[in-house]
Design a protein around this motif. Sequence first.
Motif, mmCIF file in Angstrom:
data_model
loop_
_atom_site.group_PDB
_atom_site.id
_atom_site.type_symbol
_atom_site.label_atom_id
_atom_site.label_comp_id
_atom_site.label_asym_id
_atom_site.label_seq_id
_atom_site.Cartn_x
_atom_site.Cartn_y
_atom_site.Cartn_z
ATOM 1 N N GLU A 167 0.840 -1.196 0.000
ATOM 2 C CA GLU A 167 0.000 0.000 0.000
ATOM 3 C C GLU A 167 0.877 1.247 0.000
ATOM 4 O O GLU A 167 2.050 1.193 0.325
ATOM 5 N N VAL A 168 0.267 2.349 -0.381
ATOM 6 C CA VAL A 168 0.949 3.642 -0.345
ATOM 7 C C VAL A 168 0.550 4.321 0.959
ATOM 8 O O VAL A 168 -0.631 4.311 1.323
ATOM 9 N N PRO A 169 1.517 4.899 1.691
ATOM 10 C CA PRO A 169 1.148 5.545 2.950
ATOM 11 C C PRO A 169 0.180 6.706 2.716
ATOM 12 O O PRO A 169 0.302 7.447 1.745
ATOM 13 N N ALA A 170 -0.788 6.815 3.610
ATOM 14 C CA ALA A 170 -1.776 7.895 3.500
ATOM 15 C C ALA A 170 -1.147 9.211 3.918
ATOM 16 O O ALA A 170 -0.453 9.292 4.929
ATOM 17 N N ILE A 171 -1.383 10.238 3.107
ATOM 18 C CA ILE A 171 -0.873 11.571 3.407
ATOM 19 C C ILE A 171 -2.061 12.525 3.391
ATOM 20 O O ILE A 171 -2.800 12.583 2.402
ATOM 21 N N HIS A 172 -2.239 13.250 4.479
ATOM 22 C CA HIS A 172 -3.334 14.205 4.585
ATOM 23 C C HIS A 172 -2.745 15.586 4.826
ATOM 24 O O HIS A 172 -2.154 15.833 5.871
ATOM 25 N N VAL A 173 -2.890 16.464 3.843
ATOM 26 C CA VAL A 173 -2.359 17.819 3.957
ATOM 27 C C VAL A 173 -3.522 18.766 4.183
ATOM 28 O O VAL A 173 -4.474 18.788 3.402
ATOM 29 N N GLN A 174 -3.441 19.542 5.261
ATOM 30 C CA GLN A 174 -4.518 20.470 5.580
ATOM 31 C C GLN A 174 -4.182 21.909 5.211
ATOM 32 O O GLN A 174 -5.015 22.780 5.327
ATOM 33 N N ALA A 175 -2.965 22.167 4.776
ATOM 34 C CA ALA A 175 -2.543 23.519 4.443
ATOM 35 C C ALA A 175 -2.855 23.828 2.982
ATOM 36 O O ALA A 175 -2.926 22.936 2.144
ATOM 37 N N SER A 176 -3.004 25.108 2.697
ATOM 38 C CA SER A 176 -3.247 25.538 1.324
ATOM 39 C C SER A 176 -1.950 25.461 0.527
ATOM 40 O O SER A 176 -0.856 25.493 1.092
ATOM 41 N N PRO A 177 -2.059 25.376 -0.799
ATOM 42 C CA PRO A 177 -0.838 25.373 -1.617
ATOM 43 C C PRO A 177 0.031 26.619 -1.381
ATOM 44 O O PRO A 177 1.255 26.518 -1.344
ATOM 45 N N GLY A 198 7.902 26.180 2.371
ATOM 46 C CA GLY A 198 9.069 25.601 1.712
ATOM 47 C C GLY A 198 10.155 26.634 1.461
ATOM 48 O O GLY A 198 11.345 26.364 1.667
ATOM 49 N N LEU A 199 9.753 27.823 1.036
ATOM 50 C CA LEU A 199 10.731 28.887 0.816
ATOM 51 C C LEU A 199 11.398 29.304 2.121
ATOM 52 O O LEU A 199 12.617 29.525 2.164
ATOM 53 N N LEU A 200 10.618 29.414 3.189
ATOM 54 C CA LEU A 200 11.196 29.782 4.483
ATOM 55 C C LEU A 200 12.132 28.705 5.013
ATOM 56 O O LEU A 200 13.199 29.010 5.562
ATOM 57 N N VAL A 201 11.772 27.454 4.842
ATOM 58 C CA VAL A 201 12.650 26.363 5.274
ATOM 59 C C VAL A 201 13.936 26.370 4.454
ATOM 60 O O VAL A 201 15.039 26.222 4.993
ATOM 61 N N GLY A 202 13.826 26.564 3.148
ATOM 62 C CA GLY A 202 15.018 26.638 2.301
ATOM 63 C C GLY A 202 15.920 27.792 2.689
ATOM 64 O O GLY A 202 17.146 27.634 2.788
ATOM 65 N N TYR A 203 15.328 28.953 2.941
ATOM 66 C CA TYR A 203 16.112 30.117 3.367
ATOM 67 C C TYR A 203 16.788 29.833 4.711
ATOM 68 O O TYR A 203 17.982 30.100 4.885
#
Length: 139
Positions: free
Chosen positions: A69-79, A86-91
């Motif tokens: 099976e593929v692990p279930a991923i539930h994202v509650q944040a907007s794109p 992601g930009l803040l983490v990269g910075y």
Amino acid sequence: MTETSYFASLLGGMAIGLAAAVMMALNGRVAGVSGILSSLWRQAPSMPNVAFLGGLCSAVLIYRAVSGEVPAIHVQASPALMILSGLLVGYGSRRASGCTSGHGVVGLARRSPRSIVAVVVFLASGIATVGVMRMVGLP
């Protein structure tokens, strides 16, 4: 939760540690994902870096082959929030000269003072972020 519910996490942690040790032993380099990823843009890609990133990306395929099976991923944040995050983490990774994988997995194992400070800052920032998000009612 039962103790078997932690088995996949235990195996994942062991695989991360093994990959970091193999990268250090065979390549003499720290297995920091942000550094490896940024090296693809700064210079010609090296085969060990491409193989390491390929292994990270193929992990879900290996999981599916083993578990069926593929692990279930539930994202509650907007794109938009995910892109900003992601930009803040990269910075932050560039400013800290590494990310949680480089500092947290390899740096702590090597008892690097810079990594100890970085991990404390990562954790404190995460705790503060969750606290603020809960105060303003975000998930």
